[in-house]
Design an enzyme around this catalytic site. Structure first.
Site, PDB file in Angstrom:
ATOM      1  N   ARG A   1       9.087   8.047  -3.817  1.00  0.00           N
ATOM      2  CA  ARG A   1      10.478   8.233  -4.250  1.00  0.00           C
ATOM      3  C   ARG A   1      10.762   7.661  -5.639  1.00  0.00           C
ATOM      4  O   ARG A   1      11.800   7.947  -6.224  1.00  0.00           O
ATOM      5  CB  ARG A   1      11.428   7.606  -3.212  1.00  0.00           C
ATOM      6  CG  ARG A   1      11.668   8.535  -2.032  1.00  0.00           C
ATOM      7  CD  ARG A   1      12.607   7.920  -1.044  1.00  0.00           C
ATOM      8  NE  ARG A   1      11.939   6.922  -0.218  1.00  0.00           N
ATOM      9  CZ  ARG A   1      12.569   6.022   0.540  1.00  0.00           C
ATOM     10  NH1 ARG A   1      13.890   6.005   0.546  1.00  0.00           N
ATOM     11  NH2 ARG A   1      11.898   5.167   1.268  1.00  0.00           N
TER      12      ARG A   1
ATOM     13  N   ASN B   1      12.921   1.300  -3.244  1.00  0.00           N
ATOM     14  CA  ASN B   1      12.238   2.548  -2.900  1.00  0.00           C
ATOM     15  C   ASN B   1      12.402   3.613  -3.966  1.00  0.00           C
ATOM     16  O   ASN B   1      11.631   4.558  -4.026  1.00  0.00           O
ATOM     17  CB  ASN B   1      12.762   3.096  -1.567  1.00  0.00           C
ATOM     18  CG  ASN B   1      12.422   2.155  -0.428  1.00  0.00           C
ATOM     19  OD1 ASN B   1      11.268   1.809  -0.223  1.00  0.00           O
ATOM     20  ND2 ASN B   1      13.433   1.698   0.292  1.00  0.00           N
TER      21      ASN B   1
ATOM     22  N   ALA C   1       0.815  -1.223   0.000  1.00  0.00           N
ATOM     23  CA  ALA C   1       0.000   0.000   0.000  1.00  0.00           C
ATOM     24  C   ALA C   1       0.842   1.264   0.000  1.00  0.00           C
ATOM     25  O   ALA C   1       0.318   2.355  -0.208  1.00  0.00           O
ATOM     26  CB  ALA C   1      -0.936  -0.003   1.199  1.00  0.00           C
TER      27      ALA C   1
ATOM     28  N   THR D   1       2.726  -0.383   8.947  1.00  0.00           N
ATOM     29  CA  THR D   1       2.664  -1.794   8.547  1.00  0.00           C
ATOM     30  C   THR D   1       1.647  -2.599   9.375  1.00  0.00           C
ATOM     31  O   THR D   1       1.014  -3.521   8.855  1.00  0.00           O
ATOM     32  CB  THR D   1       4.059  -2.444   8.650  1.00  0.00           C
ATOM     33  OG1 THR D   1       4.703  -2.003   9.857  1.00  0.00           O
ATOM     34  CG2 THR D   1       4.937  -2.066   7.473  1.00  0.00           C
TER      35      THR D   1
ATOM     36  N   GLU E   1      12.940   0.696  15.498  1.00  0.00           N
ATOM     37  CA  GLU E   1      13.146   1.403  14.228  1.00  0.00           C
ATOM     38  C   GLU E   1      14.293   2.403  14.366  1.00  0.00           C
ATOM     39  O   GLU E   1      14.566   2.917  15.453  1.00  0.00           O
ATOM     40  CB  GLU E   1      11.866   2.139  13.822  1.00  0.00           C
ATOM     41  CG  GLU E   1      10.720   1.224  13.476  1.00  0.00           C
ATOM     42  CD  GLU E   1      11.067   0.231  12.375  1.00  0.00           C
ATOM     43  OE1 GLU E   1      11.318   0.661  11.241  1.00  0.00           O
ATOM     44  OE2 GLU E   1      11.099  -0.987  12.660  1.00  0.00           O
TER      45      GLU E   1
HETATM   46  C1  UD1 Z   1       9.891  -1.772   7.729  1.00  0.00           C
HETATM   47  C2  UD1 Z   1      10.086  -2.274   9.149  1.00  0.00           C
HETATM   48  C3  UD1 Z   1      11.571  -2.267   9.506  1.00  0.00           C
HETATM   49  C4  UD1 Z   1      12.337  -3.117   8.499  1.00  0.00           C
HETATM   50  C5  UD1 Z   1      12.055  -2.614   7.091  1.00  0.00           C
HETATM   51  C6  UD1 Z   1      12.661  -3.553   6.097  1.00  0.00           C
HETATM   52  C7  UD1 Z   1       8.087  -1.522  10.305  1.00  0.00           C
HETATM   53  C8  UD1 Z   1       7.548  -0.551  11.273  1.00  0.00           C
HETATM   54  N1  UD1 Z   1       9.384  -1.409  10.054  1.00  0.00           N
HETATM   55  O1  UD1 Z   1      10.314  -0.434   7.743  1.00  0.00           O
HETATM   56  O2  UD1 Z   1      11.761  -2.786  10.796  1.00  0.00           O
HETATM   57  O3  UD1 Z   1      13.716  -3.037   8.785  1.00  0.00           O
HETATM   58  O4  UD1 Z   1      10.640  -2.581   6.837  1.00  0.00           O
HETATM   59  O5  UD1 Z   1      12.576  -3.005   4.819  1.00  0.00           O
HETATM   60  O6  UD1 Z   1       7.371  -2.377   9.848  1.00  0.00           O
HETATM   61  N2  UD1 Z   1       3.171  -0.570   3.824  1.00  0.00           N
HETATM   62  C9  UD1 Z   1       1.813  -0.644   3.707  1.00  0.00           C
HETATM   63  N3  UD1 Z   1       1.045   0.204   4.434  1.00  0.00           N
HETATM   64  C10 UD1 Z   1       1.579   1.118   5.275  1.00  0.00           C
HETATM   65  C11 UD1 Z   1       2.979   1.175   5.401  1.00  0.00           C
HETATM   66  C12 UD1 Z   1       3.745   0.311   4.676  1.00  0.00           C
HETATM   67  O7  UD1 Z   1       1.280  -1.446   2.927  1.00  0.00           O
HETATM   68  O8  UD1 Z   1       0.801   1.849   5.904  1.00  0.00           O
HETATM   69  C13 UD1 Z   1       4.006  -1.484   3.032  1.00  0.00           C
HETATM   70  C14 UD1 Z   1       4.889  -0.740   2.044  1.00  0.00           C
HETATM   71  O9  UD1 Z   1       4.255  -0.646   0.786  1.00  0.00           O
HETATM   72  C15 UD1 Z   1       6.114  -1.620   1.986  1.00  0.00           C
HETATM   73  C16 UD1 Z   1       6.172  -2.275   3.347  1.00  0.00           C
HETATM   74  O10 UD1 Z   1       4.880  -2.149   3.895  1.00  0.00           O
HETATM   75  O11 UD1 Z   1       5.964  -2.626   1.022  1.00  0.00           O
HETATM   76  C17 UD1 Z   1       7.226  -1.688   4.282  1.00  0.00           C
HETATM   77  O12 UD1 Z   1       6.902  -0.342   4.532  1.00  0.00           O
HETATM   78  P1  UD1 Z   1       8.006   0.764   4.684  1.00  0.00           P
HETATM   79  O13 UD1 Z   1       7.347   2.067   4.904  1.00  0.00           O
HETATM   80  O14 UD1 Z   1       8.982   0.657   3.601  1.00  0.00           O
HETATM   81  O15 UD1 Z   1       8.657   0.305   6.076  1.00  0.00           O
HETATM   82  P2  UD1 Z   1      10.087   0.638   6.557  1.00  0.00           P
HETATM   83  O16 UD1 Z   1      10.072   1.979   7.196  1.00  0.00           O
HETATM   84  O17 UD1 Z   1      11.054   0.399   5.480  1.00  0.00           O
HETATM   85 MG    MG Z   2      11.003   0.167   3.375  1.00  0.00          MG
END
Ligand code: UD1
Ligand code: MG
Length: 462
Positions: free
Chosen positions: A15, A224, A10, A79, A151
């Protein structure tokens, strides 16, 4: 106990700076998300749930012919919030595997290990890396037991020194996910609902936590931005290149190979630089692919040579044939054994019999050509009358002189010879010479005109 897979997709992907949803960006010729779904599907889950954001429709459309469940998460609040949206579709007696739409190279082997080795409790894929900046860290106690994930933005200075990172891929029993996720709060620096909080919950409840390193480093590479997409593409292509070399293929440069589909090879194959393979391509023993060739849905027999700069699409080529350089074989081309197709030749929907030659500058479309035929330079099958396409048949052992136009529908009988420069619009009889024009007259008296030297007679521009 069944396995359910949830793919989080989602995130906005801002970026990427592109109107295309991030997870639809192609990697090796298919959307990133398709790679994740294929790896997931190989685990035979009860179903796969994809959590999408604003561009849900575009994503759903791209996967319209696949068995998937979609849920929408708007707005995106983290997430854990994403998983919350999928919870109604998850049974308490299932195991749940969480994957990411933007971590496309996750392999079935690594996931299989996570599923097999996580006996009960929570399984997490973690990795120790040199530069963990930006990622969640795995916090352990002195005995090595996992306590929580923190985090980057919430980590203390001490915690920032930890090099073991959370990949975000977990295996969780459904009943625990149902219990934990609704309890997660957003009291953190980003005011997001972090799925990572389930790790601390598990530790506090004394639930077993199993960690596993990915089998291949590219398993956990996330995308990303465009630069990361390009890196992941190369990582994928090196994996393809290594697999090909392990089968005995010689690659001029494994860094300049692009496989955007399935490439089946036999031994003694050579592939020069900048070859692109799309769809299903088969190269049998001893094939030689020259530089800058594109092969899409092509089956090549043994010892076929494709010289530089050829474009082949939906073709079948028999043993020992040679194609190119600079040839275009369009859909429906079938070349027999030892056929030779040379430079600047275009062939479409045509079967060329064994040992026949089309060596220079020709167009052969909608045609059936027999064995041992020679098609001279500049020959054209005129297959299109402006409304309909018509077929050309050229029987065995025909010789067609250079610059001949064959106006279809037409049949050229066995063993016929057509003189150079002919325009043929009637069937050609077997074994005789056909010429559609008189050969040049010759004159011993003729002299080449000379430029006039008298001033009044200067030649104007023609
Ligand atoms: C997340 C992890 C982090 C891990 C990293 C690995 C959390 C809080 N942190 O961080 O510990 O090291 O991934 O890459 O989970 N997404 C949704 N809905 C949302 C937010 C995110 O579907 O509301 C999806 C994004 O599309 C993506 C994934 O979840 O595919 C990860 O989200 P992202 O925002 O990249 O998390 P990170 O901050 O990278
Ligand atoms: Mg990420």
């Amino acid at each position: 106990m069944g396995l359910k897979i949830v793919v989080l997709a989602a995130g906005q992907g801002t970026r990427m700076k592109s109107s295309l949803p991030k997870v639809l960006h192609p990697l090796a010729g298919k959307p990133m998300l398709a790679h994740v779904i294929d790896a997931a599907r190989a685990l035979s889950p009860t179903s796969i749930i994809v959590v999408c954001g604003h561009q849900k429709q575009a994503i759903q459309q791209a996967f319209a012919n696949q068995a998937l469940e979609f849920v929408e998460q708007v707005p995106q609040q983290g997430t854990a919030d994403a998983v919350l949206k999928a919870l109604p579709k998850i049974n308490t007696n299932e195991k749940v595997l969480i994957l990411y739409g933007d971590v496309p190279l996750i392999s079935t082997e690594t996931l299989n290990q996570l599923v097999e080795k996580t006996k009960d409790g929570l399984g997490i894929i973690t990795l120790t890396m040199g530069n963990p900046f930006g990622l969640g860290r795995i916090v352990r106690d002195n005995n090595g037991n996992v306590l929580k994930v923190v985090e980057q933005k919430d980590a203390t200075e001490q915690e920032q020194k930890i090099c073991e990172i959370n990949t975000g891929i977990y295996l969780v029993p459904g009943h625990l996910l149902h219990k934990w996720v609704p309890q997660i709060q957003n009291k953190n620096k980003q005011n997001e609902f972090y799925l990572t909080d389930i790790v601390e919950m598990a530790a506090k409840e004394g639930i077993n936590i199993f960690t596993l390193a990915p089998l291949h480093i590219e398993d956990i590479l996330g995308v990303n931005d465009q630069a990361q997409l390009a890196q992941v593409e190369r990582a994928y292509q090196y994996k393809m290149a290594n697999a090909l070399m392990a089968k005995g293929v010689t690659l001029a440069d494994p860094g300049r190979l692009d496989v955007r589909g399935k490439l089946d090879v036999q031994s003694e194959v050579f592939i020069d630089i900048n070859a692109i393979f799309e769809g299903q391509v088969t190269l049998k023993k001893g094939c030689h692919i020259g530089p800058n060739c594109i092969l899409k849905n092509a089956t090549l027999g043994e010892n076929v040579t494709v010289l530089a700069n050829c474009y082949l699409e939906d073709v079948t080529i028999d043993d020992n044939a040679t194609v190119g350089p600079f040839a275009r074989l369009r859909p429906g081309t079938k070349l027999g054994q030892s056929v030779r197709v040379g430079n600047f030749v275009e062939i479409k929907n045509a079967t060329i019999g064994n040992h026949s030659k089309i060596n220079h500058l020709s167009y052969v479309g909608d045609a059936t050509i027999g064995n041992d035929v020679n098609i001279g330079a500049g020959t054209i099958t005129c297959n299109y009358d402006g409304a309909n396409k018509h077929h050309t048949i050229i029987e065995d052992e025909v010789f067609i002189g250079s610059d001949t136009q064959l106006i279809a529908p037409i049949r050229v009988g066995k063993g016929a010879t057509i003189g150079a420069g002919s325009t043929v619009n009637k069937d050609v009889p077997e074994n005789q010479l056909t010429l559609t024009h008189q050969l040049n007259q010759r004159s011993k008296k003729w002299a080449r005109p000379k430029k006039s030297t008298t001033p009044n007679n200067k030649q104007e521009n023609p």
